[in-house]
Design a protein around this motif. Sequence first.
Motif, PDB file in Angstrom:
ATOM      1  N   ARG A   1       0.905  -1.220  -0.074  1.00  0.00           N
ATOM      2  CA  ARG A   1      -0.169  -0.007   0.145  1.00  0.00           C
ATOM      3  C   ARG A   1       0.916   1.285   0.087  1.00  0.00           C
ATOM      4  O   ARG A   1       1.925   1.115   0.634  1.00  0.00           O
ATOM      5  N   ASP A  21      -4.144   7.537   2.193  1.00  0.00           N
ATOM      6  CA  ASP A  21      -4.052   6.573   1.576  1.00  0.00           C
ATOM      7  C   ASP A  21      -4.137   6.666  -0.075  1.00  0.00           C
ATOM      8  O   ASP A  21      -4.972   7.116  -0.700  1.00  0.00           O
ATOM      9  N   ASP A  65      -4.643   4.920  -2.285  1.00  0.00           N
ATOM     10  CA  ASP A  65      -5.693   3.934  -3.238  1.00  0.00           C
ATOM     11  C   ASP A  65      -6.896   4.235  -2.535  1.00  0.00           C
ATOM     12  O   ASP A  65      -7.928   3.340  -2.661  1.00  0.00           O
ATOM     13  N   ASN A  66      -7.025   5.123  -1.548  1.00  0.00           N
ATOM     14  CA  ASN A  66      -8.406   5.379  -0.876  1.00  0.00           C
ATOM     15  C   ASN A  66      -9.614   5.446  -1.993  1.00  0.00           C
ATOM     16  O   ASN A  66      -9.471   6.171  -2.869  1.00  0.00           O
ATOM     17  N   ASP A  67     -10.552   4.632  -1.676  1.00  0.00           N
ATOM     18  CA  ASP A  67     -11.753   4.390  -2.615  1.00  0.00           C
ATOM     19  C   ASP A  67     -12.721   5.491  -2.500  1.00  0.00           C
ATOM     20  O   ASP A  67     -13.780   5.248  -3.077  1.00  0.00           O
TER      21      ASP A  67
END
Length: 318
Positions: A143, A288, A290-292
Amino acid sequence: MNLTWRTLTDGDGPAWVRLAADIEAVDQLDEHQGPDDYAKLIGEAAPDETVAAFDGDAMVGYGITYSRPGAVEVNKIRLLGAVAPTHRRRGIGTRLLRELHGCARARHARTFPGLRLEGVVATPEPNADLAALVTAAGYRPTRWFFDMRAQLTEDLPRHPVPAGFTLERYRPEFSEALRHLRNDTFAQHWGSTAVDTAFWEKHFVNTPPLEAALSAHLRDDATGDIAAFVISQQHAADTAARGHKEMWVADVGTRTAWRGRGLATALLSALMHDARAAGFATAGLSVDADNDTGALAVYERAGYEIVAKFTQHVLALD
């Protein structure tokens, strides 16, 4: 090389702070540590969950484990550690990592022995040696996180609070509701766990002290529910080292039903302008990559830019 290896104690704070300063002087990561930071870390760990190397009276390496309450399925234990620049490339880092695996297993046995155990090591982008060390030990990059910063200047963007919502500053009577909201909004985030009242009060409210005037939430006028929140802090060691105050955004969250309406952007904007008026020069946070929930775009709209990158490396330790 004749080093002394032992566990960390409460009295090692000054040596740890000196080691952190020596490391920052060489690595230039803009990371600053003070006595309160050490007290916070050591207060979370049992003696067998720590390790340190001393060359005479000087601490030249340390390792400590850290984890949050509320683990589910996997107990992710973060391994924190560093080696003095004067003592690198002598095998100390390799031994520290090996010792930290034992520390992580000790912490795991104390906290969530019935779950799977994973060690997590964060490597800043400039530290290729640390990334190579953990990769050689079997860790895999999993991550990526960014530190972001906004300059609180006159041309800072303004995003008004949408109609139908009221901004309320933090007050102690809001604390428990905000904790529940934080747990709800972060439930699906990688590596995040639900925090209990004791952890919330210690880490989000008291150490470092929450900036009450720069922490707030938006309440939906129609339902009376809290829809979005921001918790801000100020790190004393950073202020002392940089010579200016930074509003550190410890957490931002919007409840699922209210996402996509610009609430977090508006709340951040209001607090950043308030921080500037209160003499703060910058605002910072970690996200993050890749935080969605689209958090990265929210922060960029509010005026934040990426200033540092970190890779989270993970290894199964059970």
